[in-house]
Structures are given as structure tokens and as C-alpha cells.
Design a protein around this motif. Structure first.
Motif, PDB file in Angstrom:
ATOM      1  N   UNK A 110       0.851  -1.182   0.000  1.00 23.96           N
ATOM      2  CA  UNK A 110       0.000   0.000   0.000  1.00 23.96           C
ATOM      3  C   UNK A 110       0.889   1.234   0.000  1.00 23.96           C
ATOM      4  N   UNK A 111       0.598   2.170  -0.894  1.00 23.22           N
ATOM      5  CA  UNK A 111       1.379   3.403  -0.988  1.00 23.22           C
ATOM      6  C   UNK A 111       0.489   4.590  -0.630  1.00 23.22           C
ATOM      7  N   UNK A 112       0.968   5.419   0.298  1.00 24.18           N
ATOM      8  CA  UNK A 112       0.262   6.632   0.725  1.00 24.18           C
ATOM      9  C   UNK A 112       1.119   7.820   0.307  1.00 24.18           C
ATOM     10  N   UNK A 113       0.659   8.572  -0.683  1.00 21.73           N
ATOM     11  CA  UNK A 113       1.517   9.612  -1.263  1.00 21.73           C
ATOM     12  C   UNK A 113       0.978  11.014  -0.997  1.00 21.73           C
ATOM     13  N   UNK A 114       1.920  11.948  -0.838  1.00 21.72           N
ATOM     14  CA  UNK A 114       1.585  13.372  -0.777  1.00 21.72           C
ATOM     15  C   UNK A 114       2.736  14.167  -1.375  1.00 21.72           C
ATOM     16  N   UNK A 124      -9.925  12.979  10.089  1.00 19.99           N
ATOM     17  CA  UNK A 124      -9.241  12.375   8.945  1.00 19.99           C
ATOM     18  C   UNK A 124      -8.196  11.359   9.370  1.00 19.99           C
ATOM     19  N   UNK A 125      -7.526  11.615  10.483  1.00 20.39           N
ATOM     20  CA  UNK A 125      -6.549  10.642  10.998  1.00 20.39           C
ATOM     21  C   UNK A 125      -7.255   9.351  11.381  1.00 20.39           C
ATOM     22  N   UNK A 126      -8.401   9.462  12.038  1.00 20.54           N
ATOM     23  CA  UNK A 126      -9.167   8.269  12.411  1.00 20.54           C
ATOM     24  C   UNK A 126      -9.587   7.481  11.178  1.00 20.54           C
ATOM     25  N   UNK A 127      -9.998   8.199  10.142  1.00 19.55           N
ATOM     26  CA  UNK A 127     -10.425   7.534   8.901  1.00 19.55           C
ATOM     27  C   UNK A 127      -9.252   6.794   8.266  1.00 19.55           C
ATOM     28  N   UNK A 128      -8.101   7.451   8.160  1.00 17.89           N
ATOM     29  CA  UNK A 128      -6.937   6.792   7.567  1.00 17.89           C
ATOM     30  C   UNK A 128      -6.459   5.619   8.433  1.00 17.89           C
ATOM     31  N   UNK A 129      -6.592   5.740   9.736  1.00 13.99           N
ATOM     32  CA  UNK A 129      -6.187   4.635  10.616  1.00 13.99           C
ATOM     33  C   UNK A 129      -6.998   3.387  10.285  1.00 13.99           C
ATOM     34  N   UNK A 130      -8.296   3.552  10.104  1.00 20.83           N
ATOM     35  CA  UNK A 130      -9.164   2.417   9.756  1.00 20.83           C
ATOM     36  C   UNK A 130      -8.863   1.909   8.348  1.00 20.83           C
ATOM     37  N   UNK A 131      -8.637   2.823   7.417  1.00 22.29           N
ATOM     38  CA  UNK A 131      -8.355   2.431   6.036  1.00 22.29           C
ATOM     39  C   UNK A 131      -7.052   1.650   5.940  1.00 22.29           C
ATOM     40  N   UNK A 132      -5.997   2.159   6.577  1.00 24.47           N
ATOM     41  CA  UNK A 132      -4.697   1.479   6.496  1.00 24.47           C
ATOM     42  C   UNK A 132      -4.789   0.088   7.118  1.00 24.47           C
ATOM     43  N   UNK A 133      -5.485  -0.031   8.235  1.00 24.84           N
ATOM     44  CA  UNK A 133      -5.639  -1.344   8.856  1.00 24.84           C
ATOM     45  C   UNK A 133      -6.310  -2.328   7.892  1.00 24.84           C
ATOM     46  N   UNK A 153      -2.795  15.905   4.514  1.00 19.75           N
ATOM     47  CA  UNK A 153      -2.917  14.492   4.176  1.00 19.75           C
ATOM     48  C   UNK A 153      -1.612  13.742   4.441  1.00 19.75           C
ATOM     49  N   UNK A 154      -0.479  14.380   4.124  1.00 16.45           N
ATOM     50  CA  UNK A 154       0.802  13.744   4.409  1.00 16.45           C
ATOM     51  C   UNK A 154       0.974  13.472   5.892  1.00 16.45           C
ATOM     52  N   UNK A 155       0.548  14.431   6.723  1.00 17.42           N
ATOM     53  CA  UNK A 155       0.634  14.234   8.171  1.00 17.42           C
ATOM     54  C   UNK A 155      -0.355  13.170   8.622  1.00 17.42           C
ATOM     55  N   UNK A 156      -1.550  13.174   8.064  1.00 23.10           N
ATOM     56  CA  UNK A 156      -2.555  12.172   8.429  1.00 23.10           C
ATOM     57  C   UNK A 156      -2.075  10.760   8.114  1.00 23.10           C
ATOM     58  N   UNK A 157      -1.386  10.599   6.992  1.00 23.77           N
ATOM     59  CA  UNK A 157      -0.828   9.284   6.659  1.00 23.77           C
ATOM     60  C   UNK A 157       0.106   8.802   7.770  1.00 23.77           C
ATOM     61  N   UNK A 158       1.014   9.676   8.187  1.00 24.22           N
ATOM     62  CA  UNK A 158       1.979   9.293   9.220  1.00 24.22           C
ATOM     63  C   UNK A 158       1.302   9.077  10.574  1.00 24.22           C
ATOM     64  N   UNK A 159       0.345   9.922  10.901  1.00 26.10           N
ATOM     65  CA  UNK A 159      -0.337   9.803  12.189  1.00 26.10           C
ATOM     66  C   UNK A 159      -1.172   8.526  12.263  1.00 26.10           C
ATOM     67  N   UNK A 160      -1.741   8.111  11.128  1.00 21.57           N
ATOM     68  CA  UNK A 160      -2.503   6.860  11.106  1.00 21.57           C
ATOM     69  C   UNK A 160      -1.593   5.675  11.423  1.00 21.57           C
ATOM     70  N   UNK A 161      -0.420   5.662  10.826  1.00 18.66           N
ATOM     71  CA  UNK A 161       0.540   4.585  11.095  1.00 18.66           C
ATOM     72  C   UNK A 161       1.044   4.675  12.534  1.00 18.66           C
ATOM     73  N   UNK A 162       1.260   5.882  13.007  1.00 19.23           N
ATOM     74  CA  UNK A 162       1.671   6.072  14.398  1.00 19.23           C
ATOM     75  C   UNK A 162       0.625   5.450  15.344  1.00 19.23           C
ATOM     76  N   UNK A 163      -0.656   5.705  15.048  1.00 14.43           N
ATOM     77  CA  UNK A 163      -1.734   5.143  15.863  1.00 14.43           C
ATOM     78  C   UNK A 163      -1.722   3.620  15.843  1.00 14.43           C
TER      79      UNK A 163
END
Length: 400
Positions: free
Chosen positions: A71-75, A384-393, A113-123
Motif C-alpha cells: 500500500x502506498x500513501x503519497x503526498x 481524517x486521521x481516524x479515517x486513515x487509521x481504519x483504512x490502512x488497517x 494528508x501527508x501528516x494524516x498518513x503518518x499519524x494513522x501509522x503512528x496510531x
């Protein structure tokens, strides 16, 4: 005073880095992202393209099954220029007002969005989650000026191929309603310079076959096509703009002096060609027909001719879409799928046959991309961080 959420603090730090075109501070961006990778516990790689300007930053979270497509998360790091006099706050101070609005260039496009990507993985790492698929969080330059030294070159490298990307998420756009916009395709930019030659002479006479007469026919041809496409949007729904081809005459040049009929004129036509029912062959046939009917001694050349790239399917045959849609349904999110009327870095992935969606989780948000007083509400950013956290999982499970 309540302590600020650390994710918001990091977002505001990133906004304060002046990565503004035409002289973006990429070095500071890279160092800041590198520090985030270290804190989260992600592999950091700065890839310079051999014998070419440009780079890509790749943060990697290795999955337990490296054979699975990643999975690639780009910004993109760069932002567009500003006129500070038109802003209520300094566009690089990342001021947060009493209503929780964070003002700054890049808050919507697309540092959030770039920060949200990282924060989702951090979570997810804090929750003890271990992905089966590898996750690559990428940061590239130059998207705002075409991506020439960013994603366009990155996808051609052996380093990119080694990432084994199966699906990419890139930038979307804000939506003022409860819906979340989702780009599954893009229009192609075609810009044509037309050169029109005609008979010249003194302006006191009725000279036949002039360049101006031919220009009038040319303009009528393109504007008639413009009206036909415009009629398809008679309801004024701009979310459907990507489904039609826009045509605009943007430049007209020529003439020697006021009393001389110009022997030559040039006109530039800007077309954004939709993949919805159009092909490159169809577009070129239309252009040539209009020019042929406008008269002799008319030639044209392309200033830009981007390929018309097939959309990423949004049906059950696409497992990435099934997983994405299921996740959004679980979160009770209403999606608004659309063809992006502009262009993003996702097109370079799609050109390689890699499915890609443009998704910025910003509902109830006015569209202020490239506008004055660009802002994003704190609560929307955190949601948005919560949404990306669920999506990445969900997207990193072995079975989609």
C-alpha cells in the motif's frame, strides 16, 4: 487552556515550512519528515534520481508477508505561491483561531494528508497492530508544477519497482457537504497553439481570406463545442465537471500595427479531455475538423498533450475498491466518486496500471485550494486521521 493534540502540533509545524513554489524549502521538509519517521519507527529512504534533478522520500513499515503487494500513501511537499496581503493571517504561521480553524498554505493542498498518513501509522503501531502488507508513505516534490522532477520520474526508477506497489492513495479535495470526495480518474490536459496565416494589406480595403476571418471561424468552432459540453452541466453540479471536456481559448496574439491587416495570428486553446466517453483519437479528430473548416494555411502544435489514462475501476471487480468502500460504509461515510477535473500525481501510477484513488478526508470544508485564507478545521483534520487509521488497517490485511 487545554493542551493541543500532538498530531495538530505536528501538522502546524509542517505548515510553517515554506515549501512554496517557485523556490520551495525541500531540505527542511525532508529533515522534518525524517524526524517523524524516527519517532514513529519507520525506515527512511531519500531517493535521488540518477543523472536527473528530483527526489522522493519513502517511509516504510514492513509487512509480515513481503510477497503481498504494498500500500502506498503519497503526498507532495510543495505548495502554491501566496499574496500575504490577501490573507487574514500570515500564510506560514499556521495560526489556529478560536473556532479551531488552522490557517496556512497547504492546509488543504496537501500537507494535512501527508501528516494524516503518518499519524494513522503512528496510531496503529501504538495499538500493537502488525500489517501483513507493507506500507510505503511517500513524499514527492513539484506536483504543483507538473510533477516533472517528482512522481513522473519516480515511477520510472528501479527503486519504485522494488516497492511492489499494488494500490496508491493520493490527494483528493475538500467537500462542503457531508460527503467525502473520491477521485478515481483524471482529465487529460491538452493545450494547442494554432497558427493562422492569411492575406494582408492596408486596413482601408476589404481584403479577402484574412487571418482574422479564419480566426473567427476557428473560435466559433471551438466555442460551439464548448457550449455542447457545457450543456451537459446545466444543473451546475461542479462535482460532475470531470465528466465533460472543457474548452477555452486562452491567448490570442498577432498584428503589426493599427492600419495593417495581420498576415498571421496565433491562438491557444486549452482543453481538459475527459476519459468519460472520449478517446485521444476522438479529441484529435475534433480539433482537425474545426481547423479544416476554418480555412487554409492553418497549422497547430501541442504545447501540452497528456495521455488520457483509464480510470481506476470502482466496482466489485476491484478488490481495493471493495475494501475501501466497505471501510467507508463501516464508518458511515458518504462517498462522492468523481473524475478529478485537474491533475494529481495519481495519474503517473495509473499510467503504470496501478490502481489509485485521490482521497482527502475533508467534508464540511469549503474548497480553498490555491485560494486566499486556506484553512482546515482542527476537528476535520483529527477525524481524517481516524479515517486513515481504519483504512490502512483494512487495506493491509492479506485478504481484501
Amino acid at each position: 487552556m487545554a493542551q493541543e493534540n500532538p498530531s495538530v502540533t505536528r501538522f502546524r509545524e509542517y505548515i510553517r515550512i515554506k515549501s512554496v513554489q517557485p523556490d520551495p524549502d525541500y531540505n527542511s521538509c525532508i529533515e522534518w519528515v525524517k524526524e517523524q519517521a524516527k519517532e514513529i519507527g519507520l525506515e527512511f529512504d531519500l531517493i535521488h534520481f540518477e543523472l536527473q534533478p528530483g527526489f522522493a522520500v519513502v517511509l516504510t513499515w514492513k509487512g509480515s508477508n513481503p510477497d503481498l503487494q504494498a500500500l502506498m500513501l503519497n503526498s507532495h511537499m510543495d505548495v502554491v505561491p501566496v499574496n500575504p496581503s490577501k490573507w487574514s493571517h500570515d500564510p506560514f504561521d499556521a495560526i489556529k483561531d478560536d473556532d479551531g480553524k488552522i490557517f496556512g498554505r497547504g492546509t488543504q493542498d496537501m500537507k494535512s494528508v501527508g501528516v494524516q498518513h503518518m499519524e494513522a501509522v503512528r496510531n496503529l503501531k501504538a495499538q500493537g497492530y502488525s500489517p501483513q502488507r507493507t506500507v510505503h508513505i511517500t513524499f514527492v516534490p513539484d506536483e504543483e508544477i507538473g510533477g516533472t522532477n517528482g512522481m513522473a520520474k519516480f515511477v520510472e526508477t528501479t527503486e519504485f519497482k522494488k516497492l511492489n506497489v499494488g494500490f496508491e492513495l493520493d490527494e483528493g479535495g475538500p467537500c462542503p457537504t457531508e460527503q467525502f470526495g473520491l477521485f478515481y480518474g483524471e482529465r487529460a490536459l491538452w493545450q494547442i497553439k494554432v497558427t493562422i496565416k492569411g492575406n494582408t494589406g492596408h486596413a482601408l480595403n476589404f481584403v479577402e481570406g484574412t487571418s482574422v476571418e479564419k480566426l473567427q471561424k476557428l473560435m466559433n468552432g471551438f466555442l460551439t463545442l464548448r457550449e455542447k459540453e457545457k450543456e451537459k452541466l446545466s444543473d451546475g453540479d461542479v462535482s460532475r465537471l470531470g465528466l465533460v471536456t472543457t474548452i477555452n481559448i486562452t491567448m490570442i496574439n498577432g498584428g503589426l500595427q493599427p492600419n495593417v491587416i495581420p498576415p498571421e495570428l496565433t491562438a491557444v486553446v486549452d482543453m481538459r479531455v475527459t476519459p468519460n466517453g472520449w478517446t485521444e483519437e476522438k479529441a484529435e479528430e475534433i480539433i482537425e475538423k474545426i481547423i479544416e473548416e476554418s480555412g487554409s494555411d492553418i497549422t497547430y502544435e501541442f504545447i501540452n498533450r497528456n495521455p488520457l489514462i483509464p480510470e481506476t475501476p470502482i466496482n466489485d471487480e476491484n478488490p481495493w475498491w471493495r475494501c475501501f468502500k466497505r471501510t467507508c460504509d463501516e464508518l458511515e461515510m458518504k462517498l462522492l466518486p468523481m473524475i478529478c477535473p485537474g491533475a494529481t500525481d495519481a495519474r503517473f501510477l495509473r499510467s503504470k496500471g496501478i490502481p489509485a484513488f485521490g482521497f482527502s478526508p475533508m467534508n464540511y470544508t469549503p474548497m480553498l485550494l490555491h485560494d486566499n485564507d486556506e484553512y482546515l478545521e482542527e476537528k476535520i483534520f483529527l477525524k481524517g486521521i481516524d479515517i486513515f487509521t481504519k483504512l490502512v488497517r483494512n487495506l493491509t490485511e492479506e485478504s481484501l
